[in-house]
Write a protein that holds these residues in place. Structure first.
Motif, short mmCIF file in Angstrom:
data_model
loop_
_atom_site.label_atom_id
_atom_site.label_comp_id
_atom_site.label_asym_id
_atom_site.label_seq_id
_atom_site.Cartn_x
_atom_site.Cartn_y
_atom_site.Cartn_z
N UNK A 37 6.20 -13.76 40.11
CA UNK A 37 4.84 -14.30 40.08
C UNK A 37 4.78 -15.69 39.44
N UNK A 38 5.52 -15.89 38.36
CA UNK A 38 5.47 -17.20 37.68
C UNK A 38 6.02 -18.31 38.58
N UNK A 39 7.03 -17.98 39.39
CA UNK A 39 7.58 -18.98 40.32
C UNK A 39 6.58 -19.31 41.41
N UNK A 54 -3.35 -11.96 45.87
CA UNK A 54 -2.70 -12.19 47.17
C UNK A 54 -1.62 -11.15 47.44
N UNK A 55 -0.79 -10.90 46.45
CA UNK A 55 0.29 -9.94 46.64
C UNK A 55 -0.27 -8.54 46.87
N UNK A 56 -1.36 -8.20 46.17
CA UNK A 56 -2.00 -6.90 46.39
C UNK A 56 -2.45 -6.75 47.83
N UNK A 69 9.50 -2.47 37.88
CA UNK A 69 10.61 -3.00 37.09
C UNK A 69 11.61 -3.81 37.89
N UNK A 70 11.43 -3.88 39.22
CA UNK A 70 12.40 -4.58 40.05
C UNK A 70 11.81 -5.82 40.74
N UNK A 71 10.55 -5.74 41.13
CA UNK A 71 9.93 -6.88 41.80
C UNK A 71 9.20 -6.51 43.07
N UNK A 72 8.94 -7.50 43.91
CA UNK A 72 8.21 -7.32 45.17
C UNK A 72 9.14 -7.63 46.32
#
Length: 254
Positions: A37-39, A54-56, A69-72
């Motif tokens: 997310x920060x990137x 947006x990701x939701x 714990x791993x990412x999207x």
């Protein structure tokens, strides 16, 4: 990379959604991780709240999935069907290397509705076979398919049953039926409750509804297909020819 316009009327999260979809299409494959997310914040100059919203949306549409714990990660890419050639759903999936499966097969002979009678130009008293299937690719239900075809052309079909994944293969090999042309209508609409249940999506999800009428070599309408496709898993690509060809065709068809 699509630049975002903070002065535009379109909300930033929608602009970011379009940008991320393009980023996924151009840079990532199924199973790849999205930037954290920060990137994404730095890449597009937006807030963390905008990124999460947006990701939701992308998660809800099945484009990506979150793993604690791993990412999207990128989910299954859309299955693209190339318009312009009569192919079976099974053939399309095989060409794309998908593992195909059919669920909830229902098959019976019915009295045609007025719509079927008109579309297939049926004679008085003529019946049709109705074949309904849930079509799955790689373990996921992608489409609800209902084929209506003229009983008199396929004697004994109900007794034999559908012994292959592809109806068109059975028609060609067992009955010598070749479909020479077809007309399709594609409509975007909201899934009804039954469609949503069978496709495993929420009731307000968008679907692509396709109606196809297929014809024999002598122009006889043989089959009508109604297919409800998950819009987050299915898209149509259509090639268009240049205006010069169109003009030549139009001038020569008087």
């Amino acid at each position: 990379m699509i630049p975002l316009n903070k002065n535009a009327k379109e909300p930033l999260y929608k602009q970011l959604k379009t940008a991320l979809l393009e980023f996924i299409e151009e840079n990532l494959q199924e199973g790849d991780a999205l930037p954290i997310e920060s990137e994404i914040e730095k890449m597009y100059g937006v807030s963390r709240i905008t990124v999460r919203k947006t990701i939701d949306e992308l998660v809800n549409e099945g484009v990506v999935s979150k793993k604690q714990g791993r990412g999207t990660f990128v989910q299954s890419r859309k299955i693209v069907q190339k318009a312009g050639t009569i192919t079976s759903w099974t053939e399309e999936m095989r060409l794309k290397g998908k593992i195909i499966e059919t669920k909830n097969l229902l098959m019976h002979e019915i009295e045609p509705s007025r719509k079927l009678t008109e579309e297939l130009k049926l004679s008085k008293g003529e019946k049709v076979i109705c074949l309904k299937r849930l079509r799955c690719a790689d373990g996921e239900t992608i489409a609800i398919m209902i084929n209506y075809f003229r009983s008199k052309f396929v004697p004994g079909f109900l007794e034999k049953g559908l012994n292959k994944e592809s109806l068109y293969e059975v028609l060609e090999e067992d009955y010598g039926i070749q479909l020479e042309k077809a007309h399709e209508r594609i409509q975007a609409r909201i899934a009804n409750d039954l469609e949503a249940l069978e496709l495993g999506v929420s009731p307000d999800s968008a679907i692509l509804h396709i109606t196809r009428v297929s014809y024999l070599s002598d122009g006889t309408p043989f089959e009508l297909v109604e297919m409800a496709n998950r819009s987050d898993r299915y898209q149509y690509d259509i090639d268009l020819f240049g205006r010069n060809k169109f003009k030549s065709f139009s001038e020569g068809s008087d």
